[in-house]
Design an enzyme around this catalytic site. Structure first.
Site, mmCIF file in Angstrom:
data_model
loop_
_atom_site.group_PDB
_atom_site.id
_atom_site.type_symbol
_atom_site.label_atom_id
_atom_site.label_comp_id
_atom_site.label_asym_id
_atom_site.label_seq_id
_atom_site.Cartn_x
_atom_site.Cartn_y
_atom_site.Cartn_z
ATOM 1 N N ARG A 15 0.844 -1.193 0.000
ATOM 2 C CA ARG A 15 0.000 0.000 0.000
ATOM 3 C C ARG A 15 0.882 1.247 0.000
ATOM 4 O O ARG A 15 1.838 1.336 0.773
ATOM 5 C CB ARG A 15 -0.898 0.005 1.237
ATOM 6 N N HIS A 59 -3.701 11.031 1.173
ATOM 7 C CA HIS A 59 -3.215 10.809 2.535
ATOM 8 C C HIS A 59 -2.728 12.145 3.089
ATOM 9 O O HIS A 59 -1.547 12.327 3.382
ATOM 10 C CB HIS A 59 -2.103 9.759 2.551
ATOM 11 N N ASN A 104 -7.652 8.441 3.089
ATOM 12 C CA ASN A 104 -7.091 7.776 4.257
ATOM 13 C C ASN A 104 -7.480 8.538 5.516
ATOM 14 O O ASN A 104 -7.165 9.726 5.656
ATOM 15 C CB ASN A 104 -5.567 7.711 4.165
ATOM 16 N N GLU A 105 -8.187 7.875 6.412
ATOM 17 C CA GLU A 105 -8.523 8.414 7.726
ATOM 18 C C GLU A 105 -9.146 9.805 7.680
ATOM 19 O O GLU A 105 -8.593 10.784 8.204
ATOM 20 C CB GLU A 105 -7.281 8.424 8.628
ATOM 21 N N ASN A 236 -8.227 1.168 9.417
ATOM 22 C CA ASN A 236 -6.969 1.336 10.140
ATOM 23 C C ASN A 236 -7.268 1.224 11.629
ATOM 24 O O ASN A 236 -8.145 1.928 12.138
ATOM 25 C CB ASN A 236 -6.343 2.698 9.860
ATOM 26 N N TYR A 238 -5.558 0.603 15.729
ATOM 27 C CA TYR A 238 -4.389 0.534 16.598
ATOM 28 C C TYR A 238 -4.714 0.227 18.053
ATOM 29 O O TYR A 238 -3.949 -0.455 18.716
ATOM 30 C CB TYR A 238 -3.611 1.857 16.540
ATOM 31 N N GLU A 314 -4.147 -0.619 7.914
ATOM 32 C CA GLU A 314 -3.077 -0.235 8.834
ATOM 33 C C GLU A 314 -3.283 -0.926 10.168
ATOM 34 O O GLU A 314 -4.391 -0.951 10.696
ATOM 35 C CB GLU A 314 -3.035 1.285 9.089
ATOM 36 N N TRP A 360 1.436 -1.491 9.347
ATOM 37 C CA TRP A 360 1.986 -0.144 9.252
ATOM 38 C C TRP A 360 3.236 -0.123 10.123
ATOM 39 O O TRP A 360 3.169 -0.289 11.316
ATOM 40 C CB TRP A 360 0.989 0.904 9.764
ATOM 41 N N GLU A 367 6.747 10.432 10.351
ATOM 42 C CA GLU A 367 5.475 10.271 11.059
ATOM 43 C C GLU A 367 4.835 11.629 11.339
ATOM 44 O O GLU A 367 4.668 12.061 12.480
ATOM 45 C CB GLU A 367 5.707 9.481 12.357
ATOM 46 N N TRP A 368 4.513 12.337 10.257
ATOM 47 C CA TRP A 368 3.827 13.621 10.317
ATOM 48 C C TRP A 368 4.512 14.581 11.301
ATOM 49 O O TRP A 368 5.708 14.794 11.226
ATOM 50 C CB TRP A 368 2.339 13.413 10.604
ATOM 51 N N PHE A 376 7.891 2.922 13.162
ATOM 52 C CA PHE A 376 6.833 1.928 12.978
ATOM 53 C C PHE A 376 7.263 0.785 12.067
ATOM 54 O O PHE A 376 6.570 -0.217 11.961
ATOM 55 C CB PHE A 376 5.593 2.584 12.346
#
Length: 428
Positions: A15, A59, A104-105, A236, A238, A314, A360, A367-368, A376
Site C-alpha cells: 500500500r 493521505h 485515508n482516515e 486502520n 491501533y 493499517e 503499518w 510520522e507527520w 513503525f
C-alpha cells in the site's frame, strides 16, 4: 531496491499513497508528466515482482493552491477538484491497479485539521462547525470519485474502490445503560460519521440529535451519490478505549500531544475515554489491546456487512528502538503483531469477512508532526545513510505470507484475549 526487498520478504501486496500535488501541481488541469512517470515506474516494478499495489489517492497532502483559493476541504469546490484528480489517476495508472483507496482516515483530516488544529491546515477556531463541514465535503468527494471510476473506468480496468477509516474500539466502561449508550455514541462520532452515509444513507441519529443544524444535511441527490459508494471496507486500527457517559459531568479530552480538547466536536459526544492501567503502551502512548480488534471487526460485520469484505489497511506498533540491535530484534513489535493477528484470526473464526491485512509500516517513515522520532517500520532505516535492514517483525511477516499461518507462544495468545479492567477501590 525497496521493491526488491519486498519481493525478498515475499510480501504479496504493498500500500502506498499518491501525492495530489505531484500529479497536478496546480491542483487541477493537466497532469505533470514527471509525476505520472514516477508512479508508473513504481507500479511496473511492483508488477514485475508479483506484488499487488493498493494506492491511496489522498493521505492528507492537499495542494496548497487549493487551500489558498477556497479553503481546501471547507470549500465545496474541492469535491469536483478531487474527482478530477482521481480520474487523472484512474486514466494514468488504472490498467495496473485492481484496488483503490480514495481517502485515508478522514476522521484525522477533519478533527486534527479543523477541530484541534494539530494537523494541516491547523484550524481550531470553530470546532463546532468546521470539522463537520470539511467531513461532509470529504464524503462527497469520495463518492464522486467512486461514481466516476465505475462510470468510466471499472468496466475496462476491472478494479474496485473504497475508503479507509481509522477506528479504535470503544468498550463500555460498565454495564450501566448510560455507559453502553456512550460507547455507541463514540462509535457513531468516528466510524459512523463516515461509514453510515455510505452503508446506511445518512449520518447517525446520535450525531444529528446532538449537532442539529451544525451537521450538514445530504440532499436527495447527494444521498444517492454517497449511498453504496464502496466496493469494500478499509480499516486502520491501533487501540481501544473504555468509554463512560459524561452527560452529567465535564468532558475531559486530551490530544496525542497532551493538550486539552474542548468545545464543539469534543463536547458534542458527552463522553470520556479511559484506559486500563494494566494495558501496555506503544512509544506513541497508544494502548495495546488486541481483543479490541476482534470486537471492532465483529461490530463492522454485524452493522454494515460490507459486500467486498474488510481490508485492514493499517495496524502496527511504534517502538522506542534504543540501539541498532534493539531495533533489529524488535521483540515488542513481534509480540504486538502476533497478538493482533491472533485476534484477527478469532474474528475470522466468528464469521467476519476479512480479506486482507497490511502492517503499518514497511519502513520507518516520516510520522507527520513527530517527524523521524517514532519508528513503525518492519524494516529499519538508517536516516543518515538510507540503508535498510529487515527487523525480526519483517521475518514474522515473511513467514505469515509464505505459510498463511501464524505461530506464536501460548502466553502471547492468552494475553491477547479479553480480560476485564480491574477496578481498585481508591480507599484501599
Amino acid at each position: 531496491q525497496d521493491v526488491a526487498l519486498m519481493k525478498e520478504l515475499q510480501l504479496p501486496a504493498y500500500r502506498f499513497s499518491i501525492s495530489w500535488s505531484r500529479v497536478l501541481p496546480n491542483g487541477r488541469g493537466e497532469a505533470n508528466p514527471e509525476g505520472i512517470a514516477f508512479y508508473n515506474c513504481l507500479l511496473d516494478a511492483l508488477h514485475e515482482a508479483g506484488i499487488q499495489p493498493l494506492p491511496t489517492l489522498y493521505h492528507w497532502d492537499l495542494p496548497q493552491c487549493l487551500e489558498d483559493e477556497y479553503g481546501g476541504w471547507l470549500g465545496r469546490e474541492v469535491v469536483c477538484d478531487f474527482e478530477h484528480f482521481a480520474a487523472t489517476c484512474f486514466k494514468a495508472f488504472g490498467e495496473k491497479v485492481r484496488q483503490w483507496l480514495t481517502l485515508n482516515e478522514p476522521w484525522c483530516m477533519a478533527c486534527l485539521g479543523y477541530a484541534n488544529g494539530e494537523h494541516a491546515p491547523g484550524r481550531n477556531s470553530a470546532p463546532d462547525r468546521e470539522p463537520y463541514l470539511a467531513a461532509h465535503h470529504m464524503i462527497l468527494a469520495h463518492a464522486a470519485a467512486y461514481r466516476r471510476y465505475h462510470s468510466e473506468f471499472a468496466m475496462d480496468q476491472g478494479g474496485q474502490i473504497g475508503m479507509t477509516v481509522n477506528m479504535d474500539w470503544k468498550e463500555p466502561g460498565s454495564s450501566a445503560l448510560a455507559d453502553v449508550a456512550a460507547a455507541q455514541r463514540a462509535i457513531d462520532f468516528q466510524l459512523g460519521w463516515f461509514m453510515d452515509p455510505v452503508y446506511c444513507g445518512d449520518y447517525p441519529s446520535s450525531m444529528k440529535d446532538r449537532c442539529g443544524e451544525r451537521l450538514p444535511n445530504f440532499t436527495d441527490d447527494e444521498r444517492a451519490l454517497v449511498f453504496g459508494s464502496s466496493d469494500f471496507f478499509g480499516l486502520n486500527h491501533y487501540s481501544t478505549d473504555y468509554v463512560v457517559d459524561a452527560t452529567k459531568q465535564p468532558v475531559e479530552s486530551e490530544s496525542m500531544w497532551g493538550r486539552r480538547q474542548s468545545g464543539g466536536y469534543w463536547d458534542d459526544q458527552e463522553l470520556n475515554c479511559n484506559s486500563d492501567p494494566a494495558w501496555e503502551k506503544t512509544d506513541m502512548n497508544w494502548d495495546i489491546v488486541p481483543w479490541g480488534l476482534a470486537r471492532l471487526l465483529l461490530h463492522i460485520q454485524k452493522t454494515y456487512a460490507p459486500k467486498g469484505g474488510i481490508y485492514i489497511t493499517e495496524n502496527g506498533c511504534g517502538c522506542d528502538e534504543i540501539s541498532l540491535d534493539d531495533g533489529l530484534q524488535d521483540s515488542r513489535r513481534v509480540r504486538y503483531f502476533q497478538s493482533y493477528i491472533a485476534q484477527l484470526h478469532a474474528a475470522l473464526q466468528d464469521g467476519v469477512d476479512v480479506r486482507g491485512y497490511f502492517a503499518w509500516s514497511l519502513m520507518d517513515n516520516f510520522e507527520w508532526g513527530l517527524g523521524y522520532t517514532k519508528r513503525f517500520g518492519i524494516v529499519r532505516v538508517d536516516y543518515m545513510t538510507q540503508e535498510r535492514k529487515a527487523k525480526a517483525s519483517a521475518k514474522l511477516m515473511q513467514e505469515i505470507a509464505k505459510t498463511n499461518s501464524l505461530r506464536l507462544p501460548t502466553s502471547v495468545l492468552e494475553s491477547s484475549r479479553f480480560s476485564p479492567m480491574l477496578l481498585v477501590d481508591p480507599a484501599l
